[in-house]
Design an enzyme around this catalytic site. Structure first.
Site, mmCIF file in Angstrom:
data_model
loop_
_atom_site.group_PDB
_atom_site.id
_atom_site.type_symbol
_atom_site.label_atom_id
_atom_site.label_comp_id
_atom_site.label_asym_id
_atom_site.label_seq_id
_atom_site.Cartn_x
_atom_site.Cartn_y
_atom_site.Cartn_z
ATOM 1 N N HIS A 1 -6.690 -4.723 -1.589
ATOM 2 C CA HIS A 1 -5.891 -5.953 -1.648
ATOM 3 C C HIS A 1 -6.235 -6.730 -2.899
ATOM 4 C CE1 HIS A 1 -6.401 -5.001 2.618
ATOM 5 N NE2 HIS A 1 -5.138 -5.277 2.668
ATOM 6 N N HIS B 1 0.820 -1.214 0.000
ATOM 7 C CA HIS B 1 0.000 0.000 0.000
ATOM 8 C C HIS B 1 0.855 1.264 0.000
ATOM 9 C CE1 HIS B 1 -3.153 -2.778 0.801
ATOM 10 N NE2 HIS B 1 -2.656 -3.118 1.980
#
Ligand SMILES: Nc1ncnc2c1ncn2[C@@H]1O[C@H](COP(=O)(O)OP(=O)(O)O)[C@@H](O)[C@H]1O
Ligand SMILES: Nc1ncnc2c1ncn2[C@@H]1O[C@H](COP(=O)(O)OP(=O)(O)O)[C@@H](O)[C@H]1O
Ligand SMILES: [Mg+2]
Ligand SMILES: [Mg+2]
Ligand SMILES: [Mg+2]
Ligand SMILES: [Mg+2]
Lengths: 202, 328, 328, 202
Positions: C217, C55
């Protein structure tokens, strides 16, 4: 043939229309050896020129060239904006207050445009740029022998060159056998001149 | 082509209008696609950069106290016109002259120089530097010479800080030319960029290929190879810079790892790890490091490595000086 | 899969080692993949965030004065273990307790809560907030509830600033929960992410498709549609948030436009332009705006829109407070 | 059959080997309804467990479970780390100082593991998670009727469920007819138990 304001305006109109029509093709050439925007750049200038004539039609012969110069310089950007813009500007200067151009005068005016490109671009014939269409075209014109076939052959010869100026030069050897977009648009410029009137007669 | 845009012809104006909506501390000159600071420091030299768009955050993102006074934004990958540059010059002139940072492309050089001529007609003192840090390009008097790429950001930062401290137009010119003379960049792509109005990539790469020496306008580079590891890429780029600059390994360096637009920070930090390790193994002293998307090529995936020899200790000070430019 | 990496199994350690080499002002606890400030403000509540990696810049990029004290980095898209979180807690404890920012995923919740138990055995006061801003997910007592996504960054910033000003662990808990209750995010993807160790995209999209409501994700979203314009996407996302939150249009908002990793800033600003225009047309008052890559999904192409109702004027102050975290 | 330390170690060894062997397949299931890491996560724990036994072999029966718990809790992460870790930890606690488990004791130990997952995961049977393999497996085991066929059927039934816990729940209806990765790895856990010894005999 004598170039008048009307004829000059036809010349630039045909040129602009050809550029707009070949926009995708010109960008495609540029995509391969440059950055893919030549068609968009030239079409921007062409479109603006056509629109401007709706509002303010040229009064004198030189105005045709001046207006084209302004549109290319202030509306196009990239390399082709200042190069074509400077060419048209130098052509307007060479015309001055004349309202008609005899054949020889026309050749000199176009030579002034050619010199404008050279100086602005710090470039020379042989570097695979628009100059490599302008130079042989001027020569043929001088001999009253400019034809679309000659322009075609010229472009083929330019295509065989290795670029040493402009974005295409970054490609080095890989620029060989690719069409130079500026050369292709210059071919349109001289084709438009041929279509505007019979240059080889009187 | 898949992009989050509206009309492909509108990307420039939509983007700049968006930039203005997001950043309250800039002024947007809509007619000429110029972003300037909303408030100028009085009496300093105005610093202007610009060029074609598609390199975001360059150049608008570097407008702010401590860096640029104005950014001129051309169409995507197309140099702005003299009028546009001139409009930025008039806006950024605070009485001490204006300095232009130009990247070495025929179009940029011609348009910026024509703008300088226009400005001088109105008695604005203008000078400039031509950044040509891309050592991927063979440089000789018979070629166009090296392109200006990501190293330009370090030039902005250094002269931006100097201008803020009151350096004169002449000082800035000397400083900028000296920085450019000690600057080298080279980049790679693993995925080409797609110009919105073109809709097709600038060059084609197979699923296992990468290209060394690409430019920031989707120009292809000097060699196409099978995809390599980050470490191998780092070795090749450092080698290329060493060969082209002939620097000795006792240099003190600033290092900029630049993402080309679609490369995630994960990969950029992995690549930074390899670059910094190799430089250290070779004996270089790295005193400044920066990683991120600074000078992109729209959605190209790839990275570039910029090394700046820190010839003068002042340069490091200028680099670390704080700035309000949002993208630094 | 084309990426600038070395071994796919090594991306986490290579990236973190790179992060440490680039940023001199952090400490890297190699064994537990924790990045902390090199220097702590004494006596304040320690603020920790973390989760799976992939991320970037989250979460390490938000470690710095004014934001986080430590970031715990799990494997790619995998929550860190209790040991890892506990190691961060011990490092970030400055005597006033430690506050954990957890994103609502079963794995994160369980591992962070187990770490809290471990810390309490050693008499470290620990409290936490579970961020669940993703309104794309149907929320009821029969589901896992909403996911935690990009809005988490605003939580970091607000409580980070409050902690720096001396707020107690209880104050921070109350503040964080209130912020989370006023936070809503929803995202879209036009290209899925590829986890290096997996080598294949998390879902498949045709050349003319996009997916609404994706997670960070690579989880697919709530609907797959033909690619839309930026304006249409902005309308749909704002509509989705309005439906889910039932906010009235007289709200004062903070807006975060977040790039998912491979989407260039050009597109993000175009999208920001559309979002901010629509919000304004509807009557919302936007007092804070931010655009960029903050909470990415590796190399996913897409954007998310986060809206925070600015319930309390203090929140705006905290958001605009300066910070040394490099990624803010 | 009586579970001794040796048998338990065989159980976990076979489990670890199966997990490592099916790593790609488990991740592929997770790629479709989760985030694609379940195989990697589980294989990390499995690998660490196998290595740790080289260095520190378990001394007591409970050690087998404790060591597995530690590896899963501290080495795996994600949802499966704490869930399997807690299960193994609760199993170790239920074993206590016993060095042998009779059939009924074994069932109770596995039930303790099951409860551990439920509590840690705040989850229940029917949500399409590993619990949906554990529950029917425990039932069959209780009746001394656990077979690989039953495990196979069980997984098929779980596949038909709609997920309401874990990452797969975000998919809603789209999770139906996809294999739950945690259920698949739990199937391996019980298959390993079957391979370790004949549970249904004495
Ligand atoms: N220095 C120069 N002298 C003459 N012609 C040039 C020069 N640089 C570029 N050109 C011409 O300009 C063309 C490219 O124009 P265009 O694509 O519009 O600009 P840019 O290269 O800035 O994208 C080239 O094909 C070439 O013919
Ligand atoms: N709350 C829960 N209770 C029981 N099992 C769960 C729960 N959450 C997730 N699981 C199980 O964990 C599996 C996913 O594990 P894994 O992929 O390793 O973790 P993550 O979801 O964090 O990526 C799911 O397939 C499901 O069987
Ligand atoms: Mg071009
Ligand atoms: Mg161009
Ligand atoms: Mg995971
Ligand atoms: Mg998973």
């Amino acid at each position: 043939m004598i170039i008048t304001k009307e004829l000059a305006q036809k010349w630039f109109t045909v040129f602009a229309e050809k550029v707009i029509q070949d926009k995708e093709q010109l960008s495609e050439y540029d995509r391969i050896i440059g950055d893919g925007d030549h068609g968009m750049n030239m079409a921007r200038g062409a479109q603006q020129l056509l629109s401007s004539w709706q509002e303010t039609p040229p009064v004198h012969l030189a105005d045709v060239f001046k207006q084209a110069a302004m549109k290319w310089i202030s509306g196009v950007g990239g390399a082709s904006g200042p190069l074509y813009g400077t060419a048209f500007f130098e052509m307007a200067k060479a015309i001055g207050t004349k309202e008609e151009l005899q054949h020889e005068e026309l050749v000199n005016v176009i030579k002034a445009g050619f010199d404008g490109i050279r100086k602005r671009g710090k470039s020379e014939v042989g570097q695979k740029t628009m100059l490599d269409v302008w130079a042989p075209a001027i020569e043929s014109l001088e001999e009253k022998q400019l034809t679309t076939e000659i322009l075609e052959t010229t472009l083929t010869k330019v295509t065989a060159l290795k670029a040493t100026k402009g974005r295409a030069s970054f490609l080095g050897e890989r620029s060989i056998n690719e069409v130079d977009p500026g050369a292709a648009s210059s071919k349109l410029f001289f084709e438009a001149l041929l279509e505007a009137g019979d240059l080889n007669g009187d | 082509m898949k992009k989050i845009i509206n009309q492909p012809e509108q990307v420039l104006v939509d983007m700049l209008a968006g930039y203005k909506l997001v950043h309250d501390d800039v002024t947007y000159l809509e007619d000429t696609h110029v972003i300037t600071r909303a408030q100028f420091t009085s009496n300093k030299v105005g610093i202007i950069s610009g060029g074609g768009s598609g390199h975001e955050p360059a150049h608008a993102g570097f407008v702010g106290l401590g860096m640029l006074d104005a950014a001129v934004c051309g169409h995507v990958f197309t140099s702005p016109t003299p009028d546009q540059v001139f409009s930025a010059i008039k806006a950024a002139d605070q009485g001490s002259g204006v300095f232009l940072v130009i990247k070495n492309y025929s179009g940029d050089c011609m348009n910026f120089e024509m703008a300088k001529d226009l400005a001088e007609l109105e008695d604005i003192a203008v000078d400039y530097v031509i950044v040509n840090d891309d050592v991927a390009v063979f440089d000789s008097s018979y070629t166009e010479g090296r392109r200006g790429v990501a190293g330009t950001i370090l030039v902005h930062k250094i002269i931006g800080a100097a201008a803020e401290k009151g350096a004169s137009l002449e000082d800035i010119k000397t400083l900028a030319e000296s920085v450019v003379a000690h600057l080298a960049t080279v980049g790679v792509a693993i995925k080409p960029a797609i110009v919105p109005e073109v809709g097709k990539p600038g060059f084609d790469l197979d699923e296992d290929e990468m290209e060394f020496g690409i430019g920031i306008h989707g120009e292809p580079g000097y060699s196409r190879e099978k995809i390599k590891t980050s470490r191998e890429i780092a070795e090749e780029l450092i080698h290329k810079i060493e060969v082209e600059t002939k620097w000795t390994t006792d240099q003190t360096l600033a290092v900029l790892i630049n993402g080309m637009g679609a490369t995630p920070l994960m990969e950029q930090y992995i690549f930074a790890h390899d670059c910094l390790n190799i430089l250290q193994e070779k004996g270089y002293k790295v005193q400044f490091k920066k990683v991120g998307n600074y000078m992109t090529a729209i959605d190209m995936a790839g990275v570039s490595l910029t090394l700046l020899q820190l010839e003068d200790a002042k340069w490091l000070e200028y680099l670390t000086e704080s700035t309000l430019a949002p993208a630094w």
